[in-house]
Design a protein around this motif. Sequence first.
Motif, PDB file in Angstrom:
ATOM      1  N   ALA A  44     -14.311  28.473 -16.090  1.00  0.00           N
ATOM      2  CA  ALA A  44     -14.111  29.669 -16.911  1.00  0.00           C
ATOM      3  C   ALA A  44     -14.335  30.937 -16.084  1.00  0.00           C
ATOM      4  O   ALA A  44     -13.543  31.881 -16.149  1.00  0.00           O
ATOM      5  N   LEU A  45     -15.397  30.947 -15.302  1.00  0.00           N
ATOM      6  CA  LEU A  45     -15.687  32.130 -14.473  1.00  0.00           C
ATOM      7  C   LEU A  45     -14.624  32.355 -13.416  1.00  0.00           C
ATOM      8  O   LEU A  45     -14.230  33.496 -13.153  1.00  0.00           O
ATOM      9  N   LEU A  46     -14.165  31.284 -12.789  1.00  0.00           N
ATOM     10  CA  LEU A  46     -13.114  31.439 -11.767  1.00  0.00           C
ATOM     11  C   LEU A  46     -11.825  31.981 -12.375  1.00  0.00           C
ATOM     12  O   LEU A  46     -11.134  32.787 -11.748  1.00  0.00           O
ATOM     13  N   ALA A  47     -11.503  31.573 -13.583  1.00  0.00           N
ATOM     14  CA  ALA A  47     -10.307  32.087 -14.258  1.00  0.00           C
ATOM     15  C   ALA A  47     -10.432  33.587 -14.517  1.00  0.00           C
ATOM     16  O   ALA A  47      -9.483  34.348 -14.326  1.00  0.00           O
ATOM     17  N   VAL A  48     -11.618  34.011 -14.919  1.00  0.00           N
ATOM     18  CA  VAL A  48     -11.848  35.426 -15.240  1.00  0.00           C
ATOM     19  C   VAL A  48     -12.007  36.271 -13.975  1.00  0.00           C
ATOM     20  O   VAL A  48     -11.563  37.417 -13.916  1.00  0.00           O
ATOM     21  N   LEU A  49     -12.627  35.697 -12.949  1.00  0.00           N
ATOM     22  CA  LEU A  49     -12.994  36.482 -11.767  1.00  0.00           C
ATOM     23  C   LEU A  49     -12.022  36.387 -10.593  1.00  0.00           C
ATOM     24  O   LEU A  49     -12.246  37.028  -9.565  1.00  0.00           O
ATOM     25  N   ALA A  50     -10.957  35.619 -10.725  1.00  0.00           N
ATOM     26  CA  ALA A  50     -10.043  35.408  -9.586  1.00  0.00           C
ATOM     27  C   ALA A  50      -9.531  36.731  -8.999  1.00  0.00           C
ATOM     28  O   ALA A  50      -9.608  36.946  -7.783  1.00  0.00           O
ATOM     29  N   ILE A  51      -9.051  37.624  -9.816  1.00  0.00           N
ATOM     30  CA  ILE A  51      -8.511  38.891  -9.314  1.00  0.00           C
ATOM     31  C   ILE A  51      -9.619  39.800  -8.779  1.00  0.00           C
ATOM     32  O   ILE A  51      -9.494  40.333  -7.672  1.00  0.00           O
ATOM     33  N   PRO A  52     -10.748  39.982  -9.502  1.00  0.00           N
ATOM     34  CA  PRO A  52     -11.833  40.778  -8.919  1.00  0.00           C
ATOM     35  C   PRO A  52     -12.349  40.210  -7.584  1.00  0.00           C
ATOM     36  O   PRO A  52     -12.669  40.972  -6.670  1.00  0.00           O
ATOM     37  N   LEU A  53     -12.403  38.893  -7.457  1.00  0.00           N
ATOM     38  CA  LEU A  53     -12.841  38.278  -6.199  1.00  0.00           C
ATOM     39  C   LEU A  53     -11.871  38.628  -5.066  1.00  0.00           C
ATOM     40  O   LEU A  53     -12.291  38.916  -3.937  1.00  0.00           O
ATOM     41  N   MET A  54     -10.594  38.639  -5.376  1.00  0.00           N
ATOM     42  CA  MET A  54      -9.589  38.985  -4.378  1.00  0.00           C
ATOM     43  C   MET A  54      -9.765  40.445  -3.931  1.00  0.00           C
ATOM     44  O   MET A  54      -9.730  40.748  -2.739  1.00  0.00           O
ATOM     45  N   PHE A  55     -10.009  41.350  -4.873  1.00  0.00           N
ATOM     46  CA  PHE A  55     -10.214  42.759  -4.522  1.00  0.00           C
ATOM     47  C   PHE A  55     -11.487  42.957  -3.698  1.00  0.00           C
ATOM     48  O   PHE A  55     -11.509  43.770  -2.772  1.00  0.00           O
ATOM     49  N   LEU A  56     -12.540  42.217  -4.022  1.00  0.00           N
ATOM     50  CA  LEU A  56     -13.765  42.297  -3.219  1.00  0.00           C
ATOM     51  C   LEU A  56     -13.503  41.838  -1.784  1.00  0.00           C
ATOM     52  O   LEU A  56     -13.971  42.466  -0.831  1.00  0.00           O
ATOM     53  N   ALA A  57     -12.763  40.758  -1.643  1.00  0.00           N
ATOM     54  CA  ALA A  57     -12.442  40.252  -0.300  1.00  0.00           C
ATOM     55  C   ALA A  57     -11.657  41.291   0.495  1.00  0.00           C
ATOM     56  O   ALA A  57     -11.933  41.520   1.681  1.00  0.00           O
ATOM     57  N   ILE A  58     -10.720  41.945  -0.143  1.00  0.00           N
ATOM     58  CA  ILE A  58      -9.923  42.991   0.530  1.00  0.00           C
ATOM     59  C   ILE A  58     -10.816  44.160   0.933  1.00  0.00           C
ATOM     60  O   ILE A  58     -10.710  44.682   2.052  1.00  0.00           O
ATOM     61  N   ALA A  59     -11.715  44.572   0.048  1.00  0.00           N
ATOM     62  CA  ALA A  59     -12.630  45.687   0.353  1.00  0.00           C
ATOM     63  C   ALA A  59     -13.540  45.350   1.533  1.00  0.00           C
ATOM     64  O   ALA A  59     -13.801  46.201   2.395  1.00  0.00           O
ATOM     65  N   ILE A  60     -14.007  44.125   1.595  1.00  0.00           N
ATOM     66  CA  ILE A  60     -14.876  43.702   2.697  1.00  0.00           C
ATOM     67  C   ILE A  60     -14.111  43.735   4.010  1.00  0.00           C
ATOM     68  O   ILE A  60     -14.595  44.261   5.014  1.00  0.00           O
ATOM     69  N   ARG A  61     -12.920  43.181   4.003  1.00  0.00           N
ATOM     70  CA  ARG A  61     -12.094  43.163   5.221  1.00  0.00           C
ATOM     71  C   ARG A  61     -11.740  44.579   5.680  1.00  0.00           C
ATOM     72  O   ARG A  61     -11.716  44.871   6.870  1.00  0.00           O
ATOM     73  N   ALA A  62     -11.512  45.471   4.720  1.00  0.00           N
ATOM     74  CA  ALA A  62     -11.142  46.850   5.063  1.00  0.00           C
ATOM     75  C   ALA A  62     -12.335  47.648   5.590  1.00  0.00           C
ATOM     76  O   ALA A  62     -12.161  48.609   6.330  1.00  0.00           O
ATOM     77  N   SER A  63     -13.549  47.247   5.225  1.00  0.00           N
ATOM     78  CA  SER A  63     -14.728  48.044   5.583  1.00  0.00           C
ATOM     79  C   SER A  63     -15.387  47.620   6.896  1.00  0.00           C
ATOM     80  O   SER A  63     -16.200  48.366   7.436  1.00  0.00           O
ATOM     81  N   SER A  64     -15.065  46.443   7.401  1.00  0.00           N
ATOM     82  CA  SER A  64     -15.668  46.002   8.666  1.00  0.00           C
ATOM     83  C   SER A  64     -14.849  44.871   9.271  1.00  0.00           C
ATOM     84  O   SER A  64     -14.224  44.098   8.544  1.00  0.00           O
ATOM     85  N   PRO A  65     -14.882  44.775  10.589  1.00  0.00           N
ATOM     86  CA  PRO A  65     -14.134  43.680  11.228  1.00  0.00           C
ATOM     87  C   PRO A  65     -14.770  42.329  10.924  1.00  0.00           C
ATOM     88  O   PRO A  65     -15.982  42.227  10.759  1.00  0.00           O
ATOM     89  N   GLY A  66     -13.927  41.316  10.822  1.00  0.00           N
ATOM     90  CA  GLY A  66     -14.416  39.973  10.568  1.00  0.00           C
ATOM     91  C   GLY A  66     -13.917  39.446   9.237  1.00  0.00           C
ATOM     92  O   GLY A  66     -13.267  40.157   8.470  1.00  0.00           O
ATOM     93  N   PRO A  67     -14.237  38.196   8.948  1.00  0.00           N
ATOM     94  CA  PRO A  67     -13.765  37.572   7.706  1.00  0.00           C
ATOM     95  C   PRO A  67     -14.489  38.116   6.483  1.00  0.00           C
ATOM     96  O   PRO A  67     -15.580  38.683   6.586  1.00  0.00           O
ATOM     97  N   ALA A  68     -13.901  37.922   5.317  1.00  0.00           N
ATOM     98  CA  ALA A  68     -14.524  38.354   4.063  1.00  0.00           C
ATOM     99  C   ALA A  68     -15.665  37.422   3.670  1.00  0.00           C
ATOM    100  O   ALA A  68     -16.643  37.851   3.070  1.00  0.00           O
ATOM    101  N   LEU A  69     -15.532  36.161   4.028  1.00  0.00           N
ATOM    102  CA  LEU A  69     -16.550  35.183   3.678  1.00  0.00           C
ATOM    103  C   LEU A  69     -17.424  34.848   4.880  1.00  0.00           C
ATOM    104  O   LEU A  69     -16.952  34.794   6.015  1.00  0.00           O
ATOM    105  N   TYR A  70     -18.679  34.592   4.583  1.00  0.00           N
ATOM    106  CA  TYR A  70     -19.627  34.102   5.579  1.00  0.00           C
ATOM    107  C   TYR A  70     -20.041  32.715   5.113  1.00  0.00           C
ATOM    108  O   TYR A  70     -20.477  32.539   3.966  1.00  0.00           O
TER     109      TYR A  70
END
Length: 186
Positions: free
Chosen positions: A12-38
């Motif tokens: 249920a959470l993944l269904a609701v959060l899929a798009i916000p998670l994608m935007f967070l990943a993009i923001a992380i990548r845009a703010s510093s070099p390296g992958p979005a996930l650790y």
Amino acid sequence: MKRSFDLVLVLALLAVLAIPLMFLAIAIRASSPGPALYWSQRVGRGNRLFSMPKFRSMRVDTPVVATHLLEDPSRWLTRTGSFLRKTSLDELPQLWSILRGEMSFVGPRPALFNQQDLIEARTSAGVHLLRPGLTGWAQIHGRDEISVAEKVALDTHYLAHRSMRLDFYVIALTALQVLRRDGVSH
């Protein structure tokens, strides 16, 4: 029952959060070099190692130790890192570990592979037999601010008293603490 609850809630959470998670990943990548996930090596049920994902809040050259052991943790934070940690959004990728069955929503927080004192104390107390959690009894009683001995005592309490009712209580209190940003050191 607990695993079924974990699966229903995580889907249920993944269904609701899929798009916000994608935007967070993009923001992380845009703010510093390296992958979005650790991907962090953590100790799971039965002291087996597993790779646990988090949104990266620290620079890629940060030493691999618990944050409280860094001399000046804020020095290692990325531009989005402080926000991710204060809001606990860096923890959301752990939904993947819950889906895979490596974690549960409630249980002792998984130790880093190099936190030998915590691993040994939990093993002696039998806590290592529990599936680690996204949150837990120790989390709602001090989070980053308690000693290893206090953590293990709280984890042992959870081991002895675990139930779905207690899990619901822990989840509710965690949500409240996240909203109030209680117990977040960095």
